[in-house]
Design a protein around this motif. Structure first.
Motif, mmCIF file in Angstrom:
data_model
loop_
_atom_site.group_PDB
_atom_site.id
_atom_site.type_symbol
_atom_site.label_atom_id
_atom_site.label_comp_id
_atom_site.label_asym_id
_atom_site.label_seq_id
_atom_site.Cartn_x
_atom_site.Cartn_y
_atom_site.Cartn_z
ATOM 1 N N ASP A 1 0.827 -1.206 0.000
ATOM 2 C CA ASP A 1 0.000 0.000 0.000
ATOM 3 C C ASP A 1 0.863 1.257 0.000
ATOM 4 O O ASP A 1 0.584 2.218 -0.728
ATOM 5 C CB ASP A 1 -0.938 0.023 1.211
ATOM 6 C CG ASP A 1 -2.032 -1.024 1.117
ATOM 7 O OD1 ASP A 1 -2.263 -1.561 0.018
ATOM 8 O OD2 ASP A 1 -2.655 -1.310 2.167
ATOM 9 N N LEU A 2 1.907 1.257 0.813
ATOM 10 C CA LEU A 2 2.820 2.393 0.849
ATOM 11 C C LEU A 2 3.542 2.551 -0.489
ATOM 12 O O LEU A 2 3.766 3.675 -0.957
ATOM 13 C CB LEU A 2 3.835 2.222 1.979
ATOM 14 C CG LEU A 2 3.278 2.362 3.388
ATOM 15 C CD1 LEU A 2 4.305 1.887 4.412
ATOM 16 C CD2 LEU A 2 2.883 3.808 3.669
ATOM 17 N N THR B 1 2.455 1.678 -3.503
ATOM 18 C CA THR B 1 1.566 2.189 -4.552
ATOM 19 C C THR B 1 1.151 3.637 -4.307
ATOM 20 O O THR B 1 0.878 4.366 -5.255
ATOM 21 C CB THR B 1 0.303 1.317 -4.685
ATOM 22 O OG1 THR B 1 -0.360 1.244 -3.431
ATOM 23 C CG2 THR B 1 0.648 -0.075 -5.167
ATOM 24 N N SER B 2 1.126 4.057 -3.052
ATOM 25 C CA SER B 2 0.693 5.424 -2.768
ATOM 26 C C SER B 2 1.837 6.441 -2.803
ATOM 27 O O SER B 2 1.582 7.643 -2.849
ATOM 28 C CB SER B 2 -0.002 5.488 -1.407
ATOM 29 O OG SER B 2 0.917 5.223 -0.373
ATOM 30 N N SER B 3 3.073 5.987 -2.794
ATOM 31 C CA SER B 3 4.193 6.925 -2.786
ATOM 32 C C SER B 3 4.454 7.451 -4.196
ATOM 33 O O SER B 3 4.275 6.748 -5.190
ATOM 34 C CB SER B 3 5.447 6.273 -2.218
ATOM 35 O OG SER B 3 5.854 5.216 -3.042
ATOM 36 N N THR B 4 4.875 8.690 -4.259
ATOM 37 C CA THR B 4 5.133 9.330 -5.546
ATOM 38 C C THR B 4 6.620 9.588 -5.773
ATOM 39 O O THR B 4 7.045 9.718 -6.909
ATOM 40 C CB THR B 4 4.374 10.664 -5.647
ATOM 41 O OG1 THR B 4 4.750 11.499 -4.553
ATOM 42 C CG2 THR B 4 2.876 10.443 -5.623
ATOM 43 N N ARG C 1 9.734 4.951 -3.192
ATOM 44 C CA ARG C 1 9.367 3.701 -3.856
ATOM 45 C C ARG C 1 10.514 2.695 -3.806
ATOM 46 O O ARG C 1 10.306 1.516 -3.559
ATOM 47 C CB ARG C 1 8.939 3.957 -5.298
ATOM 48 C CG ARG C 1 7.613 4.717 -5.398
ATOM 49 C CD ARG C 1 7.175 4.915 -6.834
ATOM 50 N NE ARG C 1 7.047 3.677 -7.580
ATOM 51 C CZ ARG C 1 6.010 2.844 -7.531
ATOM 52 N NH1 ARG C 1 5.001 3.118 -6.736
ATOM 53 N NH2 ARG C 1 5.985 1.755 -8.257
#
Length: 59
Positions: free
Chosen positions: A13-14, A16-19, A24
């Motif tokens: 989850d972290l 996929t949500s990190s930009t 990443r």
């Protein structure tokens, strides 16, 4: 096992949500480390079971 599933799910989850690229990369490394530790725990548990149930050491 439940904790392991929770950990991997949380890391994914972290991830996929990190930009940020750095974040990443960190989460990918963390996921690889967590999976490796899960594998090693399973292997050592199996080894312990094998040593305990070894009939040549009984008696």
């Amino acid at each position: 096992m439940e904790e392991q599933t929770w950990l991997i799910t949380t890391i994914e989850d972290l991830l996929t949500s990190s930009t940020k690229l750095e974040d990443r990369a960190f989460y990918q490394g963390l996921k690889a480390l967590a999976n490796e530790q899960i594998t090693r725990l399973d292997q050592s548990s199996g080894e312990l079971d094998g040593r305990i149930w070894n009939p040549s050491r009984w008696g």
